[in-house]
Scaffold this motif. Structure first.
Motif, PDB file in Angstrom:
ATOM      1  N   ALA A  89       2.532  54.497  85.172  1.00 14.41           N
ATOM      2  CA  ALA A  89       3.405  55.270  84.233  1.00 14.41           C
ATOM      3  C   ALA A  89       4.277  56.266  84.875  1.00 14.41           C
ATOM      4  O   ALA A  89       5.261  56.524  84.820  1.00 14.41           O
ATOM      5  CB  ALA A  89       2.623  56.053  83.167  1.00 14.41           C
ATOM      6  N   GLU A  90       3.632  56.986  86.056  1.00 14.98           N
ATOM      7  CA  GLU A  90       4.425  57.982  86.825  1.00 14.98           C
ATOM      8  C   GLU A  90       5.642  57.198  87.571  1.00 14.98           C
ATOM      9  O   GLU A  90       6.644  57.674  87.625  1.00 14.98           O
ATOM     10  CB  GLU A  90       3.378  58.714  87.660  1.00 14.98           C
ATOM     11  CG  GLU A  90       2.627  59.931  87.142  1.00 14.98           C
ATOM     12  CD  GLU A  90       1.860  60.433  88.374  1.00 14.98           C
ATOM     13  OE1 GLU A  90       1.346  59.811  89.181  1.00 14.98           O
ATOM     14  OE2 GLU A  90       2.004  61.510  88.433  1.00 14.98           O
ATOM     15  N   ASP A  96       2.581  56.873  77.786  1.00 17.14           N
ATOM     16  CA  ASP A  96       1.674  56.017  78.536  1.00 17.14           C
ATOM     17  C   ASP A  96       1.035  56.933  79.594  1.00 17.14           C
ATOM     18  O   ASP A  96      -0.108  56.616  79.742  1.00 17.14           O
ATOM     19  CB  ASP A  96       2.494  54.889  79.370  1.00 17.14           C
ATOM     20  CG  ASP A  96       3.151  53.727  78.170  1.00 17.14           C
ATOM     21  OD1 ASP A  96       2.651  54.060  76.939  1.00 17.14           O
ATOM     22  OD2 ASP A  96       3.886  52.973  78.497  1.00 17.14           O
ATOM     23  N   PHE A  97       1.850  57.721  80.157  1.00 19.98           N
ATOM     24  CA  PHE A  97       1.074  58.523  81.172  1.00 19.98           C
ATOM     25  C   PHE A  97      -0.245  59.525  80.699  1.00 19.98           C
ATOM     26  O   PHE A  97      -1.091  59.476  81.076  1.00 19.98           O
ATOM     27  CB  PHE A  97       2.227  59.439  81.829  1.00 19.98           C
ATOM     28  CG  PHE A  97       1.603  60.261  82.822  1.00 19.98           C
ATOM     29  CD1 PHE A  97       1.007  60.087  84.036  1.00 19.98           C
ATOM     30  CD2 PHE A  97       1.383  61.818  82.330  1.00 19.98           C
ATOM     31  CE1 PHE A  97       0.548  61.130  84.769  1.00 19.98           C
ATOM     32  CE2 PHE A  97       0.571  62.760  83.134  1.00 19.98           C
ATOM     33  CZ  PHE A  97       0.276  62.401  84.568  1.00 19.98           C
ATOM     34  N   PHE A 155      -8.857  48.934  78.224  1.00 15.80           N
ATOM     35  CA  PHE A 155      -9.857  49.785  77.893  1.00 15.80           C
ATOM     36  C   PHE A 155     -11.542  49.401  77.561  1.00 15.80           C
ATOM     37  O   PHE A 155     -12.353  49.689  78.001  1.00 15.80           O
ATOM     38  CB  PHE A 155      -9.648  51.204  78.240  1.00 15.80           C
ATOM     39  CG  PHE A 155      -9.001  51.966  79.200  1.00 15.80           C
ATOM     40  CD1 PHE A 155      -9.602  52.328  80.150  1.00 15.80           C
ATOM     41  CD2 PHE A 155      -7.440  51.870  79.061  1.00 15.80           C
ATOM     42  CE1 PHE A 155      -8.696  52.960  81.318  1.00 15.80           C
ATOM     43  CE2 PHE A 155      -6.792  52.355  80.171  1.00 15.80           C
ATOM     44  CZ  PHE A 155      -7.278  52.920  81.230  1.00 15.80           C
ATOM     45  N   SER A 174      -8.049  53.140  85.224  1.00 15.79           N
ATOM     46  CA  SER A 174      -7.396  54.317  84.717  1.00 15.79           C
ATOM     47  C   SER A 174      -6.429  55.169  85.797  1.00 15.79           C
ATOM     48  O   SER A 174      -5.440  55.531  85.275  1.00 15.79           O
ATOM     49  CB  SER A 174      -8.280  55.292  84.000  1.00 15.79           C
ATOM     50  OG  SER A 174      -9.099  55.861  84.881  1.00 15.79           O
ATOM     51  N   PHE A 221      -3.276  47.996  75.600  1.00 17.67           N
ATOM     52  CA  PHE A 221      -3.518  49.010  76.645  1.00 17.67           C
ATOM     53  C   PHE A 221      -5.119  49.667  76.256  1.00 17.67           C
ATOM     54  O   PHE A 221      -5.867  49.690  77.143  1.00 17.67           O
ATOM     55  CB  PHE A 221      -2.557  49.961  76.744  1.00 17.67           C
ATOM     56  CG  PHE A 221      -2.714  50.897  77.840  1.00 17.67           C
ATOM     57  CD1 PHE A 221      -2.605  50.277  78.975  1.00 17.67           C
ATOM     58  CD2 PHE A 221      -2.827  52.362  77.680  1.00 17.67           C
ATOM     59  CE1 PHE A 221      -2.711  51.346  80.464  1.00 17.67           C
ATOM     60  CE2 PHE A 221      -2.822  53.268  78.994  1.00 17.67           C
ATOM     61  CZ  PHE A 221      -3.092  52.462  80.236  1.00 17.67           C
ATOM     62  N   PHE A 281      -1.665  58.872  77.922  1.00 15.88           N
ATOM     63  CA  PHE A 281      -2.860  57.921  77.602  1.00 15.88           C
ATOM     64  C   PHE A 281      -3.918  57.801  78.776  1.00 15.88           C
ATOM     65  O   PHE A 281      -4.880  57.737  78.755  1.00 15.88           O
ATOM     66  CB  PHE A 281      -2.237  56.883  76.882  1.00 15.88           C
ATOM     67  CG  PHE A 281      -3.070  56.061  75.832  1.00 15.88           C
ATOM     68  CD1 PHE A 281      -3.735  56.454  75.101  1.00 15.88           C
ATOM     69  CD2 PHE A 281      -3.201  54.690  76.257  1.00 15.88           C
ATOM     70  CE1 PHE A 281      -4.637  55.870  74.321  1.00 15.88           C
ATOM     71  CE2 PHE A 281      -4.236  53.948  75.373  1.00 15.88           C
ATOM     72  CZ  PHE A 281      -5.007  54.706  74.498  1.00 15.88           C
ATOM     73  N   SER A 282      -3.146  57.124  79.791  1.00  8.54           N
ATOM     74  CA  SER A 282      -4.014  56.778  80.981  1.00  8.54           C
ATOM     75  C   SER A 282      -4.676  57.995  81.518  1.00  8.54           C
ATOM     76  O   SER A 282      -5.874  57.994  81.939  1.00  8.54           O
ATOM     77  CB  SER A 282      -3.035  56.582  82.265  1.00  8.54           C
ATOM     78  OG  SER A 282      -2.271  55.432  81.589  1.00  8.54           O
ATOM     79  N   ARG A 283      -3.863  59.328  81.349  1.00  6.40           N
ATOM     80  CA  ARG A 283      -4.518  60.442  82.016  1.00  6.40           C
ATOM     81  C   ARG A 283      -5.962  60.880  81.051  1.00  6.40           C
ATOM     82  O   ARG A 283      -6.914  61.188  81.591  1.00  6.40           O
ATOM     83  CB  ARG A 283      -3.594  61.668  81.972  1.00  6.40           C
ATOM     84  CG  ARG A 283      -3.840  63.000  82.722  1.00  6.40           C
ATOM     85  CD  ARG A 283      -4.404  62.615  83.968  1.00  6.40           C
ATOM     86  NE  ARG A 283      -3.730  62.388  85.052  1.00  6.40           N
ATOM     87  CZ  ARG A 283      -3.151  62.977  85.927  1.00  6.40           C
ATOM     88  NH1 ARG A 283      -2.417  64.135  85.707  1.00  6.40           N
ATOM     89  NH2 ARG A 283      -2.697  62.346  86.962  1.00  6.40           N
ATOM     90  N   HIS A 326       6.643  47.637  77.446  1.00  6.04           N
ATOM     91  CA  HIS A 326       7.123  48.897  77.032  1.00  6.04           C
ATOM     92  C   HIS A 326       8.226  49.044  78.093  1.00  6.04           C
ATOM     93  O   HIS A 326       9.551  49.793  77.694  1.00  6.04           O
ATOM     94  CB  HIS A 326       6.010  49.982  77.647  1.00  6.04           C
ATOM     95  CG  HIS A 326       5.222  50.618  76.469  1.00  6.04           C
ATOM     96  ND1 HIS A 326       4.064  51.444  76.668  1.00  6.04           N
ATOM     97  CD2 HIS A 326       5.087  49.627  75.267  1.00  6.04           C
ATOM     98  CE1 HIS A 326       3.373  51.348  75.531  1.00  6.04           C
ATOM     99  NE2 HIS A 326       3.969  50.255  74.649  1.00  6.04           N
ATOM    100  N   SER A 343      -3.224  53.050  85.959  1.00  5.81           N
ATOM    101  CA  SER A 343      -2.249  52.976  84.889  1.00  5.81           C
ATOM    102  C   SER A 343      -1.606  54.382  84.866  1.00  5.81           C
ATOM    103  O   SER A 343      -0.440  54.262  84.410  1.00  5.81           O
ATOM    104  CB  SER A 343      -3.314  52.861  83.557  1.00  5.81           C
ATOM    105  OG  SER A 343      -4.010  51.752  83.489  1.00  5.81           O
ATOM    106  N   ALA A 344      -2.242  55.432  85.237  1.00  6.53           N
ATOM    107  CA  ALA A 344      -1.533  56.653  85.368  1.00  6.53           C
ATOM    108  C   ALA A 344      -0.466  56.679  86.286  1.00  6.53           C
ATOM    109  O   ALA A 344       0.774  57.145  86.123  1.00  6.53           O
ATOM    110  CB  ALA A 344      -2.387  57.924  85.632  1.00  6.53           C
TER     111      ALA A 344
END
Lengths: 337, 337
Positions: free
Chosen positions: A156-157, B126-127, A133, A149, A129, B129-131, A96, A152-153
């Motif tokens: 992305a942030e 992506d965010f 999981f 998880s 991704f 999705f992780s959330r 990505h 991962s968030a």
């Protein structure tokens, strides 16, 4: 004896070899999981994923999971699947990232998005991704799922934060550290922490390994960002000066900018906005970076985080694993020379 | 009495209203979770996510989770968080789809990637999705995590499969069904199945609700693909003829192509390759679709899957929830008229 980061000029060049040697037999098992689980009936998926995954890369993150498990004398095999899950998350973010950055090169090869197209790179990233999981769910630890998880968030942030800061010369060192703490260090930290979770070593060891990984991750990224201004494409696997041309405000730029004259600051502002991206501009940028010792000071910052990483595992008994983890930090720093 | 799908000309037009009414109070709670959990300290994230999430959409998938939980008389609240997780997965795939397709419109508004750019759309996807996985981990059911992580991997596979089939006029009806089964029906099925998991209704009910959702999802997508050739942009929230211009080989095209003369087949092949995308070409495509009854037969196929959805929940006691779920199927089909 206190372990300290080797400085330039010492006898032996630090390397990843002790770590590679430490984890080699187990890494074969992780690689088997990776190869097995990137399969799909849709041929494009293993083809594209394989381009990136089989195509090298240091496997730094799964290696950390394995080495930390060794440090804790974990006798089981659960972490093989989880190390593969970590590598899948990393690979998905690379795919990505390359779409986001419009990269030409990755790990010394043409970037996947250029060969297979952005759509395929986005979707195969999503697949890897999801697959990561699935691997975690198979392992069955909610604690590991929570750690990864959340990581991962946060990644992305961090990526969105970096996107927002792109071309903004006013980005502060604090904000830069926040960004690399999210986009890079969070997964290093999680990769190390989950070893303590599967080994059931308790909250204290979890926190220690998290801190080791996080600080190592920051050091790694700082050195990467420094290297982008000093190396050539052949050694880096990406083109030198990419960050400069992409208007990525990394620490070398932040330091040279804040220490510069008004005219020099104007140059950096225009360069980050994309109005000064010729080879001559890059050469001038390098002159300014040298004038304000911006590269050396970036490496010094990296050395600070590297030392914190080493101190985070200071309480562990000496041994092969601790030595390998320590030298991995020294290696991270030494790459700059 | 056997429930059957209403055909055109019956008195009352089927609608989603009974379902909306059934789940309204609980949907407010799901919306609260959605709004709360799409927040981030990085302002671009809620801004972009809000454009899509707050901007309408039927909330079809979380609605199904709520309605199925009602069907099972589940008295708890766990499914609110999980319904939000399902909507986050769906939103993430929409964001990535729009990047993949280069869409201009989504839900009657300018697509997020056009306003915020492709990089932001990829990363915020992506965010989310992780959330969604963080929400599932908070709920703590490994079974739910397994269902939704598997569904996510299948969705990504379906999207890649669709990408591979794009512009390939030789795509078979079987392959088309495989694609929509993955990219659309898998999440419908999972949204329904997880209601039976939280209600602890047993494997039989899980399988029944999975079948309901899966068949409804296929019916929905078939009708969507038919509508793309009949409606205008104002009613669809996307431009009519998009699939035609994007070279998406959907069932109407597959039927008209396989039933056509060699010259007509040549037209379809060239059109899907992107060499016949003018308004005149689209008008001619519509003539061919009519000539070979391709739209009506696509709807007939949808009706078949709709009937299977209804029969999958035939064994449940009559009541408000069953009636609402039944009418949702009828509504899915009736949208074509």
């Amino acid at each position: 004896m206190t372990a300290t980061i080797h400085k330039l000029g010492e006898q032996r060049q630090p390397s990843l070899d002790p770590m590679l040697k430490l984890v080699a037999p187990e890494m074969n098992k992780v690689n088997a999981v990776i190869l097995d689980r990137m399969q799909s009936e849709i041929p494009l998926i293993p083809e594209l994923a394989g381009h990136l995954i089989a195509g090298g890369g240091k496997r730094m993150r799964p290696m950390l999971t394995l080495a930390c498990a060794r440090l804790l004398d974990y006798p089981g095999e659960r972490h093989h699947k989880l190390a593969a899950a970590v590598e899948f998350i990393h690979t998905a973010t690379l795919l990505h990232d390359d779409v986001v950055d419009g990269s030409d090169m990755r790990r010394g090869k043409t970037a996947a998005n250029l060969i297979f197209g952005n759509p395929a790179a986005v979707l195969v990233g999503d697949f890897l991704f999801s697959r990561s999981f699935e691997l975690m769910v198979e392992d069955g630890s909610l604690k590991v799922l929570k750690i990864l998880s959340h990581a991962s968030a946060v990644i992305a942030e961090g990526e969105v934060n970096q996107l927002t800061a792109q071309r903004q010369i006013a980005t502060s060192e604090e904000k830069y550290l926040e960004i690399i703490g999210s986009k890079t260090a969070a997964l290093f930290a999680a990769a190390c922490r989950i070893a303590a979770v599967v080994a059931e070593s308790g909250e204290g060891q979890e926190t220690a390994l998290d801190a080791y990984g996080r600080n190592l991750g920051i050091a790694f990224q700082l050195v990467d960002d420094a290297i982008d201004y000093v190396s050539d494409g052949a050694t880096m696997g990406k083109d030198s000066g990419d960050d400069f041309r992409d208007g990525k405000v990394t620490l070398p730029v932040i330091l040279a900018h804040c220490r510069g004259t008004p005219d020099e600051q104007k140059f950096w502002r225009e360069a980050m906005l994309g109005n000064r991206v010729s080879d001559d501009d890059l050469a001038y940028a390098r002159i300014l970076l040298r004038r304000y010792v911006a590269i050396d000071d970036t490496i010094d910052r990296a050395r600070h985080y590297g030392q914190r990483a080493i101190d985070a595992i200071a309480h562990f008994s000496p041994g092969e694993a601790k030595a390998a983890l320590t030298e991995a930090v020294e290696f991270a720093i030494a790459r700059a020379y």
